[in-house]
Enzyme design. Structure first.
Site, PDB file in Angstrom:
ATOM      1  N   GLU A 130       0.860  -1.112   0.116  1.00 35.42           N
ATOM      2  CA  GLU A 130      -0.014  -0.120   0.011  1.00 35.42           C
ATOM      3  C   GLU A 130       0.752   1.417  -0.037  1.00 35.42           C
ATOM      4  OE1 GLU A 130      -1.766  -2.840   1.063  1.00 35.42           O
ATOM      5  OE2 GLU A 130      -3.895  -2.411   0.509  1.00 35.42           O
TER       6      GLU A 130
ATOM      7  N   TYR B 276       3.245   2.007   2.107  1.00 38.55           N
ATOM      8  CA  TYR B 276       4.058   2.536   3.337  1.00 38.55           C
ATOM      9  C   TYR B 276       5.355   2.196   3.226  1.00 38.55           C
ATOM     10  CZ  TYR B 276      -0.794   2.880   4.886  1.00 38.55           C
ATOM     11  OH  TYR B 276      -2.109   3.182   5.131  1.00 38.55           O
TER      12      TYR B 276
ATOM     13  N   ARG C  58       2.685  -9.058   4.174  1.00 38.43           N
ATOM     14  CA  ARG C  58       1.766  -8.324   3.325  1.00 38.43           C
ATOM     15  C   ARG C  58       2.656  -7.761   2.264  1.00 38.43           C
ATOM     16  NH1 ARG C  58      -4.028  -5.115   3.972  1.00 38.43           N
ATOM     17  NH2 ARG C  58      -4.543  -5.603   2.047  1.00 38.43           N
TER      18      ARG C  58
ATOM     19  N   HIS D 272      -1.361   3.987  -1.799  1.00 43.07           N
ATOM     20  CA  HIS D 272      -2.394   4.860  -1.515  1.00 43.07           C
ATOM     21  C   HIS D 272      -2.323   6.187  -2.558  1.00 43.07           C
ATOM     22  CE1 HIS D 272      -4.142   2.925   1.408  1.00 43.07           C
ATOM     23  NE2 HIS D 272      -3.082   2.990   2.630  1.00 43.07           N
TER      24      HIS D 272
ATOM     25  N   GLN E 237     -18.510   5.106   2.408  1.00 47.13           N
ATOM     26  CA  GLN E 237     -18.851   6.314   2.909  1.00 47.13           C
ATOM     27  C   GLN E 237     -18.648   6.592   4.515  1.00 47.13           C
ATOM     28  OE1 GLN E 237     -22.343   6.102   0.209  1.00 47.13           O
ATOM     29  NE2 GLN E 237     -22.781   8.129   1.252  1.00 47.13           N
TER      30      GLN E 237
HETATM   31  P1  NAP Z   1     -26.482  18.176  -2.383  1.00 47.98           P
HETATM   32  O1  NAP Z   1     -25.131  17.440  -2.114  1.00 47.98           O
HETATM   33  O2  NAP Z   1     -26.845  18.996  -1.325  1.00 47.98           O
HETATM   34  O3  NAP Z   1     -26.284  18.961  -3.656  1.00 47.98           O
HETATM   35  C1  NAP Z   1     -27.251  19.780  -4.080  1.00 47.98           C
HETATM   36  C2  NAP Z   1     -26.804  20.680  -5.230  1.00 47.98           C
HETATM   37  O4  NAP Z   1     -27.921  21.478  -5.638  1.00 47.98           O
HETATM   38  C3  NAP Z   1     -25.692  21.566  -4.910  1.00 47.98           C
HETATM   39  O5  NAP Z   1     -24.650  21.440  -5.919  1.00 47.98           O
HETATM   40  C4  NAP Z   1     -26.201  23.146  -5.004  1.00 47.98           C
HETATM   41  O6  NAP Z   1     -25.192  23.608  -5.443  1.00 47.98           O
HETATM   42  C5  NAP Z   1     -27.410  22.910  -5.517  1.00 47.98           C
HETATM   43  N1  NAP Z   1     -28.437  23.747  -5.191  1.00 47.98           N
HETATM   44  C6  NAP Z   1     -29.107  23.564  -3.634  1.00 47.98           C
HETATM   45  N2  NAP Z   1     -29.788  24.606  -3.897  1.00 47.98           N
HETATM   46  C7  NAP Z   1     -30.355  24.981  -4.942  1.00 47.98           C
HETATM   47  C8  NAP Z   1     -31.264  25.864  -5.502  1.00 47.98           C
HETATM   48  N3  NAP Z   1     -32.107  26.377  -4.923  1.00 47.98           N
HETATM   49  N4  NAP Z   1     -31.128  26.196  -6.938  1.00 47.98           N
HETATM   50  C9  NAP Z   1     -30.261  25.830  -7.596  1.00 47.98           C
HETATM   51  N5  NAP Z   1     -29.136  24.854  -7.200  1.00 47.98           N
HETATM   52  C10 NAP Z   1     -29.346  24.192  -5.871  1.00 47.98           C
HETATM   53  O7  NAP Z   1     -27.484  17.164  -2.631  1.00 47.98           O
HETATM   54  P2  NAP Z   1     -27.645  15.970  -3.694  1.00 47.98           P
HETATM   55  O8  NAP Z   1     -26.613  15.908  -4.752  1.00 47.98           O
HETATM   56  O9  NAP Z   1     -28.976  15.820  -3.732  1.00 47.98           O
HETATM   57  O10 NAP Z   1     -27.307  14.638  -2.663  1.00 47.98           O
HETATM   58  C11 NAP Z   1     -27.927  14.381  -1.517  1.00 47.98           C
HETATM   59  C12 NAP Z   1     -27.094  13.694  -0.749  1.00 47.98           C
HETATM   60  O11 NAP Z   1     -26.869  12.217  -1.040  1.00 47.98           O
HETATM   61  C13 NAP Z   1     -25.833  14.195  -0.477  1.00 47.98           C
HETATM   62  O12 NAP Z   1     -25.804  14.568   1.195  1.00 47.98           O
HETATM   63  C14 NAP Z   1     -24.866  13.298  -0.758  1.00 47.98           C
HETATM   64  O13 NAP Z   1     -24.115  12.889   0.581  1.00 47.98           O
HETATM   65  C15 NAP Z   1     -25.712  11.994  -1.063  1.00 47.98           C
HETATM   66  N6  NAP Z   1     -24.978  11.279  -2.025  1.00 47.98           N
HETATM   67  C16 NAP Z   1     -23.622  11.017  -2.295  1.00 47.98           C
HETATM   68  C17 NAP Z   1     -23.109  10.478  -3.144  1.00 47.98           C
HETATM   69  C18 NAP Z   1     -21.844  10.268  -3.488  1.00 47.98           C
HETATM   70  O14 NAP Z   1     -20.925  10.554  -2.180  1.00 47.98           O
HETATM   71  N7  NAP Z   1     -21.023   9.784  -4.584  1.00 47.98           N
HETATM   72  C19 NAP Z   1     -23.972  10.039  -4.408  1.00 47.98           C
HETATM   73  C20 NAP Z   1     -25.404  10.425  -4.223  1.00 47.98           C
HETATM   74  C21 NAP Z   1     -26.127  10.915  -2.964  1.00 47.98           C
HETATM   75  P3  NAP Z   1     -25.098  25.370  -5.351  1.00 47.98           P
HETATM   76  O15 NAP Z   1     -26.005  25.581  -4.416  1.00 47.98           O
HETATM   77  O16 NAP Z   1     -23.831  25.852  -5.484  1.00 47.98           O
HETATM   78  O17 NAP Z   1     -25.815  25.589  -6.961  1.00 47.98           O
HETATM   79 FE1  SF4 Z   2     -17.318   0.718   4.241  1.00 52.41          FE
HETATM   80 FE2  SF4 Z   2     -19.681  -0.455   5.193  1.00 52.41          FE
HETATM   81 FE3  SF4 Z   2     -19.680   1.088   2.875  1.00 52.41          FE
HETATM   82 FE4  SF4 Z   2     -18.560  -1.499   3.142  1.00 52.41          FE
HETATM   83  S1  SF4 Z   2     -20.627  -0.843   3.322  1.00 52.41           S
HETATM   84  S2  SF4 Z   2     -17.629   0.429   2.140  1.00 52.41           S
HETATM   85  S3  SF4 Z   2     -17.729  -1.352   5.384  1.00 52.41           S
HETATM   86  S4  SF4 Z   2     -19.538   2.008   4.993  1.00 52.41           S
END
Ligand code: NAP
Ligand code: SF4
Length: 649
Positions: free
Chosen positions: A143, A145, A193, A231, A318
């Site tokens: 990894e 290290y 490892r 990493h 996550q």
């Molecule tokens: P989010 O992360 O809060 O993003 C919302 C987006 O909309 C932002 O880019 C924001 O940017 C914009 N926005 C907010 N209010 C707005 C408005 N009134 N008008 C126009 N733009 C606006 O929410 P999300 O993408 O819906 O995700 C929801 C949750 O799901 C998140 O907390 C996330 O953690 C989770 N999720 C994570 C992943 C991942 O990590 N891969 C994937 C899917 C979902 P601006 O305000 O700058 O425009």
């Molecule tokens: Fe990590 Fe749990 Fe997601 Fe598996 S399911 S990657 S252990 S958070």
């Protein structure tokens, strides 16, 4: 169980928590548990306050851990990990004074005498581990290290006996294994490892990996475990976009070089995958790490023949790696108890209650299962025809097919604990009153936010639910408004056939991986794929798009979308949407983009209409998940909140 950094040691009562964490996995029948890494000296810790073992005073705490595991019927092996130039401390050291791009601290080069001293420190830590009741040690040589840094010519520019030729560079690990073995004797396991494939330019070739494996076997290693990638590699190694068992060819290369047992790791998350690896002869043992966060009873359930009850690790990172990388404690999206064992009461509820749950998304299902497991009689109502809520959207995104397993698991457990499920309807308040429920839990989720933009009702405007959930047709040129996790997911879905998590050869081509044994690091130029749509992403904030994506996966998404020519524009104000497309302004300049569709990924608001009805009827209720808090909501916090309520209700 493979070694994981958990940062449990940073919480209060760390030893009690660590003992409970490992003992729980021992109760689940993991045959051998490898701890998170302990440095043989203070400057090799992962970060400030990180773990090291170098003196007798520390033995009391370790004995607490080893006896808890031994009492539960398993064996525990201490991993010795010196982070070298990855150590996030200003005293970090390395073979040469060359910084890693993933660490702000620049290392100091070790002197020759210090290297010999460090070899003795590894042996001393192994000896202390033996006295503490561990059954062995794992010497972490992968990894990226310290040991990897010695072995690679990229990071080792030394002119002494520990540098120069390949022979010189591998002297450090070979001398460590020799010294450890001499110190601990034969009745103590020594695992080495190895980095089965470095995945960095100029890393070891497969031929050199095999040679190192032979050398550590010769000087006394009992088992070889395999690690994948450094990493700082730009190839994903354990994210959900990596196919299951993707690294087997590299592991087989190690196996064919030695006669001692070889252990496989990385993206082994079902008993079937593990079985295939062993049956194929590519390895003798499998090491599961994250899957034992998701379900500590994984091995026990396999033995009992109830594989379908295993809570799956969906490789999302996550709640585990992303927590570690942001200075928090590891847990698990699927199992919030992981890493927090002492906080969750176990066993049945004192009184069995009648509980109604309104909403069958992650929060509602997780609550219902835990509450029913504790002996409550649970009835769950889901307004749509399907359980799953937002999981049904996530599982359609390339690289997120593991969410299917999670949904399947939830359904199996709802059935097992006899939760009564009503699909396609929300109960009326009268019905709940008539049902004489002792508790009502509202988990009605979210509604997508509809921003106030002129023309937002134009026919070319779609929401992410239309695209991912309703399969509505989308044109060749699109604008995505909002660049949170969902905006990125929708972009990945729309750029076309970028699914690589299901076929190893597709994944290898996309990321430039080769198992040709003569290619340094196992990396070549990736094969560029053509996107099927022109995608533009927008956000109002001035910062780069994707800044808040998960630490361990956001870079993967951004790399893929860059390769798909997605254009990302921050600092936008939206003027209007009409037949001409999206009109917007950046830095005072007006633009129009002639898109076929505008897709709203602009966050969400709590869906509280049912809670409001209950409030107006003067009924008591609990609200969980998105219905409670939609900002920053994700499945991690929804399931955590649901489970914590279910264990006290
Ligand atoms: P989010 O992360 O809060 O993003 C919302 C987006 O909309 C932002 O880019 C924001 O940017 C914009 N926005 C907010 N209010 C707005 C408005 N009134 N008008 C126009 N733009 C606006 O929410 P999300 O993408 O819906 O995700 C929801 C949750 O799901 C998140 O907390 C996330 O953690 C989770 N999720 C994570 C992943 C991942 O990590 N891969 C994937 C899917 C979902 P601006 O305000 O700058 O425009
Ligand atoms: Fe990590 Fe749990 Fe997601 Fe598996 S399911 S990657 S252990 S958070």
């Amino acid at each position: 169980m493979g070694a994981m950094h958990t940062r449990i040691e940073t919480l209060d009562r760390p030893t009690e928590r660590l003992a409970a964490f490992y003992a729980r996995r021992a109760q689940g029948e993991a045959g051998m548990i490898l701890t998170g890494g302990y440095s043989p000296s203070p400057e090799g810790v992962m970060d400030e306050g990180g773990l090291y073992l170098d003196n007798e005073e520390q033995l009391v705490e370790h004995k607490w851990i080893t006896s808890a595991v031994n009492k539960a019927g398993s064996r525990i092996v201490l991993q010795i990990l010196h982070a070298g130039r990855y150590a996030k401390v200003d005293t970090c050291v390395a073979p040469s004074a060359l910084s890693a791009r993933i660490n702000v601290f620049r290392p100091r080069a070790l002197t020759t005498a210090e290297v010999w001293g460090l070899i003795k420190s590894y042996a001393r830590t192994a000896e202390l581990a033996k006295r503490a009741g561990y059954s062995g040690v794992e010497i972490m040589g992968s990894e990226g290290y310290l040991i990897s840094q010695f072995v690679s010519g990229i990071t080792n520019r030394r002119g002494d006996e520990f540098g120069g030729s390949y022979e010189g560079r591998i002297r450090f690990p070979v001398e460590i294994v020799k010294a450890v073995k001499k110190c601990v004797g034969d009745d103590f396991i020594v695992v080495y490892r190895i980095s089965a494939i470095d995945l960095i330019d100029g890393g070891m070739t497969g031929v050199q990996v095999a040679e190192l494996a032979r050398r550590v076997e010769t000087v006394g290693a009992d088992i070889i475990n395999t690690g994948i990638g450094w990493h700082e590699s730009s190839v994903p190694t354990i994210a959900a976009s990596v196919p299951r068992a993707a690294w087997i060819a590299a592991i087989r290369n190690v196996k064919e070089a030695v006669s001692i047992p070889v252990m496989a790791s990385n993206r082994i998350n079902t008993p079937g995958v593990a079985e295939e690896i062993i049956a194929s002869g590519a390895a003798d043992l499998v090491s599961l790490a994250r899957p034992l966060l998701a379900d500590p009873d994984f091995p026990k359930k396999v033995r009992m023949g109830i594989d379908n009850e295993i809570a799956p690790c969906i490789a999302c990172n996550q709640a585990c790696l992303d927590m570690i990388f942001t200075g928090r404690t590891a847990s698990c999206l699927v199992n919030p108890r992981a890493g927090h064992e002492v906080e969750f009461p176990s066993g049945k509820a004192a009184v069995s209650k009648r509980v109604a749950v309104v909403g069958g998304g992650p929060a509602g299902m997780a609550f219902a299962i835990t509450a029913a497991e504790r002996g409550h009689k649970v009835t769950l109502y889901e307004a749509t025809a399907h359980l799953g809520g937002q999981i049904n959207l996530a599982r359609r995104v390339p690289g997120k097919s593991e969410f299917n397993e999670l949904l399947l698991y939830f359904k199996v457990m709802l059935d097992k604990f006899k939760v009564t499920v009503h699909l396609g309807r929300t109960p009326t308040v009268q019905e709940l009153k008539a049902g004489n429920f002792d508790e009502t839990v509202v988990a009605s989720g979210i509604v997508p936010r509809k921003p106030h933009i002129s023309g937002v009702d134009h026919p070319k405007v779609l929401s992410y639910v239309d695209v991912l959930g309703r399969n509505m047709p989308v044109g060749q040129m699109v604008a995505i408004l909002g660049a949170g996790g969902i905006g990125f997911d929708v972009a990945e879905f729309l750029v076309g056939d970028f699914e690589e998590s299901l076929q190893t050869d597709v994944f290898y081509k996309a990321w430039g991986v080769t198992i040709d044994l003569d290619t340094p690091g196992g990396v070549v130029a990736p094969v560029k794929r053509q996107p099927t749509r022109a995608v533009h992403m927008f956000q109002r904030k001035r910062e780069p798009l994707g800044k808040n994506l998960g630490k361990s996966t956001g870079w993967i998404l951004k790399t893929k979308l860059k390769e798909a020519n997605v254009i990302m524009t921050p600092g936008v104000s939206y003027d209007r949407i009409d037949d001409g497309g999206l009109h917007y302004t950046v830095d005072g300049n007006s633009h129009v983009l002639g898109v076929d569709n505008v897709i709203l990924c602009t966050g969400q608001k709590p869906q509280r209409s049912f809670a409001t009805e209950l409030l107006e009827a003067d009924m008591q209720y609990h609200v969980i998940g998105g219905a409670d808090h939609a900002e920053e909501l994700d499945a991690v916090s929804a399931i955590d909140q649901a489970t914590r309520l279910a264990v006290i209700i």
